[in-house]
Scaffold this motif. Structure first.
Motif, PDB file in Angstrom:
ATOM      1  N   ALA A   1       0.761  -1.214  -0.068  1.00 61.02           N
ATOM      2  CA  ALA A   1      -0.238  -0.073  -0.075  1.00 61.02           C
ATOM      3  C   ALA A   1       0.845   1.248   0.001  1.00 61.02           C
ATOM      4  O   ALA A   1       0.637   2.279  -0.891  1.00 61.02           O
ATOM      5  CB  ALA A   1      -0.779   0.193   1.264  1.00 61.02           C
ATOM      6  N   VAL A   2       1.917   1.289   0.776  1.00 59.83           N
ATOM      7  CA  VAL A   2       2.810   2.378   0.973  1.00 59.83           C
ATOM      8  C   VAL A   2       3.674   2.637  -0.714  1.00 59.83           C
ATOM      9  O   VAL A   2       3.653   3.775  -0.825  1.00 59.83           O
ATOM     10  CB  VAL A   2       3.754   2.373   2.057  1.00 59.83           C
ATOM     11  CG1 VAL A   2       4.945   3.327   1.948  1.00 59.83           C
ATOM     12  CG2 VAL A   2       2.967   2.421   3.464  1.00 59.83           C
ATOM     13  N   GLU A   3       4.067   1.624  -0.866  1.00 61.72           N
ATOM     14  CA  GLU A   3       4.636   1.442  -2.208  1.00 61.72           C
ATOM     15  C   GLU A   3       3.595   2.096  -3.229  1.00 61.72           C
ATOM     16  O   GLU A   3       3.924   2.738  -4.145  1.00 61.72           O
ATOM     17  CB  GLU A   3       5.053   0.160  -2.649  1.00 61.72           C
ATOM     18  CG  GLU A   3       6.502  -0.252  -2.033  1.00 61.72           C
ATOM     19  CD  GLU A   3       6.829  -1.633  -2.364  1.00 61.72           C
ATOM     20  OE1 GLU A   3       6.101  -2.404  -2.919  1.00 61.72           O
ATOM     21  OE2 GLU A   3       7.823  -1.847  -1.935  1.00 61.72           O
ATOM     22  N   ALA A   4       2.402   1.727  -3.224  1.00 59.33           N
ATOM     23  CA  ALA A   4       1.306   2.167  -4.223  1.00 59.33           C
ATOM     24  C   ALA A   4       1.308   3.945  -4.175  1.00 59.33           C
ATOM     25  O   ALA A   4       1.125   4.413  -5.047  1.00 59.33           O
ATOM     26  CB  ALA A   4      -0.118   1.607  -3.999  1.00 59.33           C
ATOM     27  N   LEU A   5       1.296   4.358  -2.764  1.00 61.65           N
ATOM     28  CA  LEU A   5       1.266   5.646  -2.480  1.00 61.65           C
ATOM     29  C   LEU A   5       2.629   6.439  -3.078  1.00 61.65           C
ATOM     30  O   LEU A   5       2.456   7.586  -3.500  1.00 61.65           O
ATOM     31  CB  LEU A   5       0.954   5.870  -0.886  1.00 61.65           C
ATOM     32  CG  LEU A   5      -0.281   5.662  -0.473  1.00 61.65           C
ATOM     33  CD1 LEU A   5      -0.093   5.749   1.266  1.00 61.65           C
ATOM     34  CD2 LEU A   5      -1.373   6.625  -0.904  1.00 61.65           C
ATOM     35  N   THR A   6       3.472   5.856  -3.195  1.00 62.01           N
ATOM     36  CA  THR A   6       4.862   6.410  -3.472  1.00 62.01           C
ATOM     37  C   THR A   6       4.769   6.522  -5.071  1.00 62.01           C
ATOM     38  O   THR A   6       5.357   7.527  -5.586  1.00 62.01           O
ATOM     39  CB  THR A   6       6.222   5.187  -3.203  1.00 62.01           C
ATOM     40  OG1 THR A   6       6.031   4.979  -1.780  1.00 62.01           O
ATOM     41  CG2 THR A   6       7.363   6.124  -3.722  1.00 62.01           C
ATOM     42  N   ASP A   7       4.016   5.504  -5.587  1.00 67.71           N
ATOM     43  CA  ASP A   7       4.069   5.782  -7.114  1.00 67.71           C
ATOM     44  C   ASP A   7       2.825   6.732  -7.486  1.00 67.71           C
ATOM     45  O   ASP A   7       2.819   7.161  -8.703  1.00 67.71           O
ATOM     46  CB  ASP A   7       3.599   4.292  -7.772  1.00 67.71           C
ATOM     47  CG  ASP A   7       4.659   3.356  -7.389  1.00 67.71           C
ATOM     48  OD1 ASP A   7       5.824   3.641  -7.314  1.00 67.71           O
ATOM     49  OD2 ASP A   7       4.435   1.939  -7.453  1.00 67.71           O
ATOM     50  N   THR A   8       1.941   6.963  -6.590  1.00 60.74           N
ATOM     51  CA  THR A   8       0.805   7.986  -6.966  1.00 60.74           C
ATOM     52  C   THR A   8       1.377   9.660  -6.752  1.00 60.74           C
ATOM     53  O   THR A   8       2.029   9.646  -5.986  1.00 60.74           O
ATOM     54  CB  THR A   8      -0.219   7.934  -6.027  1.00 60.74           C
ATOM     55  OG1 THR A   8      -0.640   6.542  -5.811  1.00 60.74           O
ATOM     56  CG2 THR A   8      -1.653   8.588  -6.560  1.00 60.74           C
ATOM     57  N   PRO A   9       1.040  10.324  -7.741  1.00 60.70           N
ATOM     58  CA  PRO A   9       1.582  11.785  -7.696  1.00 60.70           C
ATOM     59  C   PRO A   9       0.911  12.607  -6.727  1.00 60.70           C
ATOM     60  O   PRO A   9      -0.083  12.353  -6.223  1.00 60.70           O
ATOM     61  CB  PRO A   9       1.228  12.481  -9.109  1.00 60.70           C
ATOM     62  CG  PRO A   9       0.379  11.274  -9.948  1.00 60.70           C
ATOM     63  CD  PRO A   9       0.270  10.096  -9.039  1.00 60.70           C
TER      64      PRO A   9
END
Length: 97
Positions: free
Chosen positions: A89-97
């Motif tokens: 989930a945190v990695e997904a947030l990292t990929d989101t602008p």
């Protein structure tokens, strides 16, 4: 000889109990997954979205600051997620602008 027999019986009983518990746990996991899918379908049908857990703003701020490990810790605390799920989930947030 009697001690050996008792020991073998004890080991056999422990193995049987372990396998029985393992089978029961797998059945419960499958049932839980099925119920989660069904609940998801019901929520989708009625247009209900799961509310975002409080505290995700803190996680996003930590991600923005590059503090990924701390963000994962906070995500786990806020959501109750496991380590792998929180990391994803945190990695997904990292990929989101």
């Amino acid at each position: 000889m009697t001690t050996l027999f008792l020991l073998l019986a004890l080991i056999g009983t422990a193995a049987w109990i372990t396998s029985t518990v393992t089978l029961r746990m797998k059945a419960l996991e499958r049932r839980s997954e099925r119920l989660e899918r069904q609940l998801g379908l019901v929520l989708d049908h009625f247009g209900i979205e799961e509310p975002e857990p409080a505290g995700l703003d803190e996680v996003r701020a930590l991600v923005r600051d590059g503090r990924t490990i701390e963000a994962i810790r906070v995500y786990r605390r806020v959501t109750g997620a496991g380590l792998a799920e929180a990391k994803q989930a945190v990695e997904a947030l990292t990929d989101t602008p």
